[in-house]
Design a protein around this motif. Structure first.
Motif, PDB file in Angstrom:
ATOM      1  N   LYS A 243     -15.053  13.312   6.421  1.00 12.67           N
ATOM      2  CA  LYS A 243     -16.426  12.796   6.478  1.00 12.67           C
ATOM      3  C   LYS A 243     -17.456  13.899   6.700  1.00 12.67           C
ATOM      4  O   LYS A 243     -18.645  13.704   6.443  1.00 12.67           O
ATOM      5  N   PHE A 244     -17.004  15.074   7.185  1.00 15.13           N
ATOM      6  CA  PHE A 244     -17.925  16.172   7.440  1.00 15.13           C
ATOM      7  C   PHE A 244     -18.031  17.151   6.269  1.00 15.13           C
ATOM      8  O   PHE A 244     -18.861  18.063   6.293  1.00 15.13           O
ATOM      9  N   LEU A 245     -17.183  16.980   5.279  1.00 20.60           N
ATOM     10  CA  LEU A 245     -17.082  17.971   4.205  1.00 20.60           C
ATOM     11  C   LEU A 245     -17.854  17.560   2.955  1.00 20.60           C
ATOM     12  O   LEU A 245     -18.038  16.365   2.701  1.00 20.60           O
ATOM     13  N   PRO A 246     -18.317  18.519   2.127  1.00 21.39           N
ATOM     14  CA  PRO A 246     -18.173  19.965   2.306  1.00 21.39           C
ATOM     15  C   PRO A 246     -19.148  20.488   3.359  1.00 21.39           C
ATOM     16  O   PRO A 246     -20.272  20.003   3.477  1.00 21.39           O
ATOM     17  N   TRP A 247     -18.705  21.447   4.113  1.00 20.43           N
ATOM     18  CA  TRP A 247     -19.533  22.066   5.143  1.00 20.43           C
ATOM     19  C   TRP A 247     -19.071  23.505   5.336  1.00 20.43           C
ATOM     20  O   TRP A 247     -17.890  23.809   5.184  1.00 20.43           O
ATOM     21  N   GLY A 248     -19.989  24.368   5.673  1.00 23.63           N
ATOM     22  CA  GLY A 248     -19.607  25.748   5.946  1.00 23.63           C
ATOM     23  C   GLY A 248     -20.807  26.621   6.178  1.00 23.63           C
ATOM     24  O   GLY A 248     -21.959  26.201   6.017  1.00 23.63           O
ATOM     25  N   PRO A 249     -20.569  27.853   6.568  1.00 21.57           N
ATOM     26  CA  PRO A 249     -21.656  28.802   6.803  1.00 21.57           C
ATOM     27  C   PRO A 249     -22.337  29.176   5.491  1.00 21.57           C
ATOM     28  O   PRO A 249     -21.792  28.953   4.406  1.00 21.57           O
TER      29      PRO A 249
END
Length: 332
Positions: A243-249
């Motif tokens: 549920k949090f993806l895609p995510w990243g710096p």
């Protein structure tokens, strides 16, 4: 004696010359403020892209590392400088959650996005001497020994903090968070056994992984990566994390919002060329990044989405100090 007429003529001439001076931009060297310390992902990206940008601009960019306050020190410094286009901020994702974390009232709305260069994939790396072969084993160990396992962190709102918060939202566990001024110092401490594990951007850990100096427990992504085919995605053991993806710096170059339009245009063109450099692109992709090379309104939209997703995730997990509603940050 200087008369009012002479003063008026002087100021009128100065105002009229403003656009002309901007057209000659840059006529001297620039300063580039790097948000994190030497050796971290933001530092590596900044120092790799700058030579091509300097060539396009025809001026040197003098780079300085100003870590601290999870990026708040560098953003405050650049925001305090004249809006003339001569002070650049080489930043990461952190300022987009400074408001909800109570760290600063400054975020990327106060800057013009010269270029959002790329977004990264986070990985969870551990000291080679730790007993875990998967993230699931780490979490199970932390559940048995609350607070005993040490996690390297770049502070509230950094990659490690956000990933750990998301994971804790999926399966509760508690560790001791040890702060460092950037991913570079954190990974160095990890190798020395001063911390046990650390969620970091893949670009910061790639060389250490290749050299076998750290081990990778999971990729913070819905799928495995070609560059790390034997490392499972975080969703294998924790499917709810999807549920949090895609995510990243992410990594970008910013200038104070009020900078002259001509200066912003030249910066955009210079960094667009630099980000498109074949050698730089290869380095970024090899380190597990997804190239973006966007600016202006397109970059603003990306930044707003990141801020909404991350701010509300932290708020709903009870990790934020203030509600996103207070800052008119819409729910994603």
């Amino acid at each position: 004696m200087i008369t009012r007429r002479l003063l008026g003529a002087f100021f009128a001439a100065a105002i009229a010359s403003g656009p002309a001076l901007a057209q000659n931009y840059p006529d001297r060297e620039l300063t580039g403020i790097i948000m994190w310390g030497a050796g971290g992902a933001t530092d590596v990206v900044a120092r790799a892209i700058t030579p091509s940008a300097e060539k396009a601009l025809g001026q040197a960019i003098v780079l300085q590392n100003r870590p601290g306050g999870v990026g708040a020190i560098s953003t405050a410094y650049v925001n305090s400088q004249p809006a003339d286009g001569y002070t650049l901020l080489y930043g990461a994702e952190n300022p987009q959650i400074h408001k909800v974390m109570g760290l600063s009232q400054i975020d990327y709305k106060d800057f013009f996005p010269v270029n959002v260069i790329a977004r990264g994939i986070a990985v969870v790396v551990a000291n080679n001497n730790t007993p875990w072969s998967s993230l699931k084993e780490l979490v199970e160990d932390a559940q048995k020994r609350p607070g005993a396992i040490k996690m390297g962190s770049t502070g509230p709102g950094g990659v490690a903090h956000v990933v750990n918060t998301m994971l804790s939202n999926v399966t509760p566990f508690r560790v001791a968070s040890i702060p460092f001024d950037g991913e570079g110092p954190g990974i160095t401490a990890l190798q020395g056994g001063h911390v046990d594990y650390m969620p970091v951007g893949l670009s910061a850990a790639a060389e250490h992984i290749k050299a076998g100096r750290v081990k990778v427990l999971a990729v913070v992504n819905a799928d495995s990566l070609e560059t790390l085919p034997n490392v499972p995605p975080i969703t294998r053991d924790f499917p709810q994390f999807a549920k949090f993806l895609p995510w990243g710096p992410f990594y970008g170059v910013f200038v104070k919002k009020g900078a002259p339009e001509a200066a912003k245009a030249k910066l955009v063109e210079a960094f667009k060329q630099a980000a498109g450099n074949e050698q730089f692109t290869k380095m970024m992709v090899d380190r597990g990044n997804v190239m973006m090379n966007i600016s202006g309104e397109e970059a603003d939209d990306f930044l707003a989405k990141y801020q909404a997703v991350t701010s509300w995730t932290l708020h709903e997990a009870g990790a934020a100090k203030k509600s996103p509603e207070e800052f008119q940050i819409p729910r994603p």
